[in-house]
Design a protein around this motif. Sequence first.
Motif, short mmCIF file in Angstrom:
data_model
loop_
_atom_site.label_atom_id
_atom_site.label_comp_id
_atom_site.label_asym_id
_atom_site.label_seq_id
_atom_site.Cartn_x
_atom_site.Cartn_y
_atom_site.Cartn_z
N GLU A 9 38.38 38.40 44.11
CA GLU A 9 38.32 37.98 42.70
C GLU A 9 38.44 39.18 41.77
N GLU A 12 42.06 40.28 41.79
CA GLU A 12 42.88 39.34 41.02
C GLU A 12 42.71 39.59 39.52
N LYS A 46 51.18 31.86 40.73
CA LYS A 46 50.50 33.05 40.21
C LYS A 46 51.31 34.32 40.47
N ASP A 77 47.54 36.82 42.98
CA ASP A 77 46.40 36.34 43.75
C ASP A 77 46.64 36.60 45.23
#
Length: 123
Positions: A9, A12, A46, A77
């Motif tokens: 996360e 990203e 993405k 991602d």
Amino acid sequence: MNKKELTKEDMEKKLQERARKIFSLSSKICTLDLAHAFCRLSGHVKTIDCVINPIDATYTGAHDPTIPVARLEVRLDFFEHMNQLDARKAFDSRMVEIGRYTRTLNRIIRAGQPVTQSSELAA
């Protein structure tokens, strides 16, 4: 937070921040009429796809297509099944690509001169 502690996360978020910076710099280049900078976000996968073309680029007709000054396509991602080590390797590689592209954008802005097919920046 050091490099080894980044979660998927976190990585990203960093990629998304860099993508926003690329969009901003690309917009500035277009506003200043220095080059044609295109950026496309494909939200469903993405991914960003960006290209910088000289200001005198040829897009249609009998002329040969213009060779881009720079191109970037990078995913923002990671696949769910990707382990942390592989995600980190992919992240590092993507950040290098993004860094290279961003340096080109900044170099064009600093030069302050339109990039043409025959200019040094287009080479």
